[in-house]
Design a protein around this motif. Structure first.
Motif, PDB file in Angstrom:
ATOM      1  N   GLN A 100       1.420   0.055  -7.458  1.00  0.00           N
ATOM      2  CA  GLN A 100       0.973  -1.178  -6.827  1.00  0.00           C
ATOM      3  C   GLN A 100       1.436  -2.375  -7.644  1.00  0.00           C
ATOM      4  O   GLN A 100       1.570  -2.292  -8.867  1.00  0.00           O
ATOM      5  CB  GLN A 100      -0.558  -1.220  -6.722  1.00  0.00           C
ATOM      6  CG  GLN A 100      -1.165  -0.029  -6.021  1.00  0.00           C
ATOM      7  CD  GLN A 100      -0.745   0.118  -4.576  1.00  0.00           C
ATOM      8  OE1 GLN A 100      -0.385  -0.871  -3.935  1.00  0.00           O
ATOM      9  NE2 GLN A 100      -0.800   1.326  -4.062  1.00  0.00           N
ATOM     10  N   ARG A 136       0.814  -1.195   0.000  1.00  0.00           N
ATOM     11  CA  ARG A 136       0.000   0.000   0.000  1.00  0.00           C
ATOM     12  C   ARG A 136       0.851   1.249   0.000  1.00  0.00           C
ATOM     13  O   ARG A 136       1.912   1.292   0.582  1.00  0.00           O
ATOM     14  CB  ARG A 136      -0.888  -0.028   1.255  1.00  0.00           C
ATOM     15  CG  ARG A 136      -1.828   1.098   1.446  1.00  0.00           C
ATOM     16  CD  ARG A 136      -2.860   1.186   0.366  1.00  0.00           C
ATOM     17  NE  ARG A 136      -2.723   2.421  -0.341  1.00  0.00           N
ATOM     18  CZ  ARG A 136      -2.876   2.544  -1.645  1.00  0.00           C
ATOM     19  NH1 ARG A 136      -3.144   1.528  -2.386  1.00  0.00           N
ATOM     20  NH2 ARG A 136      -2.751   3.692  -2.207  1.00  0.00           N
ATOM     21  N   ASP A 187      -6.223   1.368  -5.688  1.00  0.00           N
ATOM     22  CA  ASP A 187      -5.453   0.136  -5.603  1.00  0.00           C
ATOM     23  C   ASP A 187      -6.037  -0.901  -6.549  1.00  0.00           C
ATOM     24  O   ASP A 187      -7.129  -0.728  -7.104  1.00  0.00           O
ATOM     25  CB  ASP A 187      -5.479  -0.382  -4.166  1.00  0.00           C
ATOM     26  CG  ASP A 187      -4.378  -1.400  -3.879  1.00  0.00           C
ATOM     27  OD1 ASP A 187      -3.484  -1.556  -4.729  1.00  0.00           O
ATOM     28  OD2 ASP A 187      -4.417  -2.041  -2.829  1.00  0.00           O
TER      29      ASP A 187
END
Length: 362
Positions: A233, A2, A290
């Motif tokens: 990511q 993250r 994400d």
């Protein structure tokens, strides 16, 4: 894996100055039917100004979500078991902003945090019974991952952004895995699938911000494109099935892309997310949301700017409405996590007042 929106920042003015190679392998954003299932939300109350930055779910019966509360002055750990989310107590001295969490099973969970000064515990380990504070080699952890052997990997840097490095937990200590990076390089994403298959992502002034470790050495990878890719990511499923959420550093701020590695080559796909606000949120990495595997060969994306989850099946995009809420808007989604190897996915982000929502697809 993250990127904390508040502290993990890098200027797009700097990143836009990066140079890259020619664009190839770019695909469009066609439409497809929604995958079977639905997104729902679980409301959690009784918290103080909560925000969740990371989530991990090793199986259907266990999950952990981490973040901060009380105006970013105290850590927040939530545990899911027996169908309910409950707070867990962090060890004394834990960093007030837990930015990432990863698991190798219900009795092997790692979290890393930022803030609170040099003496604050920056890493935590859950052994199935309690959380334990663990020393960390850098003042600013960025992400954590757990490999197939249950060993933790992490990326961290100094508070001024220098000294970015990748570490592996071995023999009760963090070992530097020897990724030599130029000054000014940002590392913010990590996926350790096995000890010999590790991906680290970020942004650099020379080439794309993506490196691969084969157990012996690191290789900087070249993603097709006219501009360098800031890798935000990484989701690694196998040696020939790896997904990346990236932001090409072009001066027009054209928006993020979804990149896939098939073991031989990269394929770059434009996301359907709006790009008009990229410049506005240039200092907030978390605004881009994400990605997470869907358990069927595709990927879920939440871009933190729309009332939809985006699904990509490898060819086409689908927009699936988010769960209805009464929080006065659509909370950002800072982290998505596949539940084990199932088709279920969890999503977390900031709350409002004393409440927050945890999304789930199943």
């Amino acid at each position: 894996m993250r990127t904390l929106p508040a502290r993990r920042t890098a200027s797009l003015a700097l990143a836009a100055a990066l140079a890259g190679a020619g664009m190839t392998g770019l695909t469009g954003a066609a439409r497809a039917d929604a995958p079977p299932g639905a997104w729902t939300a679980t409301e959690i109350t009784g918290l103080a100004a909560p925000a969740l930055y990371g989530v991990t779910a090793p199986d259907l019966g266990h999950a952990w979500a981490v973040g901060t509360q009380s105006s970013s002055s105290a850590p927040l750990i939530l545990s899911y078991r027996h169908g309910a989310w409950t707070p867990q107590t962090a060890p004394a001295g834990t960093a007030p902003e837990l930015v990432d969490v990863a698991s190798g099973g219900p009795s092997n969970v790692w979290a890393v945090g930022q803030g609170g000064g040099d003496a604050t515990a920056k890493a935590l380990h859950w052994n199935g019974r309690a959380w334990k504070a663990v020393a960390y080699p850098r003042p600013l952890p960025m992400a954590v991952s757990v490999d197939s052997r249950g060993r933790a990997w992490s990326i961290g840097s100094n508070t001024d952004g220098s000294g970015a490095a990748v570490f592996r937990r071995t023999g009760g200590a963090w070992t530097d895995k020897g990724l030599a990076l130029a000054s000014g390089t940002l590392l913010d994403a990590l996926a350790a699938r096995t000890p010999k298959d590790v991906w680290a992502g970020g942004a650099t002034s020379s080439g794309d911000g993506l490196w691969h470790y084969d157990g012996t050495s690191w290789t900087q990878m070249d993603i097709p494109g006219d501009w360098p890719h800031w890798v935000l990511q990484v989701a690694a499923l196998s040696p020939d099935d790896v997904w990346f959420y990236t932001l090409p550093q072009d001066p027009l701020f054209s928006g993020p892309t979804l990149v896939h590695w098939d073991g031989t080559a990269f394929t770059v796909t434009k996301t359907p997310s709006p790009s008009a606000t990229v410049r506005t949120y240039a200092q907030d990495v978390g605004f881009l949301g994400d990605i997470a595997p869907d358990g069927r060969g595709g990927v879920w994306l939440q871009d933190s700017r729309t009332a939809y989850y985006r699904h990509f099946d490898g060819t086409s995009w689908t927009s699936v409405p988010r769960p209805v809420n009464d929080l006065g808007g659509w909370p950002q989604v800072y982290d998505l996590a596949q539940v084990g190897r199932t088709a279920s996915v969890r999503g977390v982000g900031p709350g409002a007042g004393d409440r927050l929502l945890i999304d789930r697809f199943r």
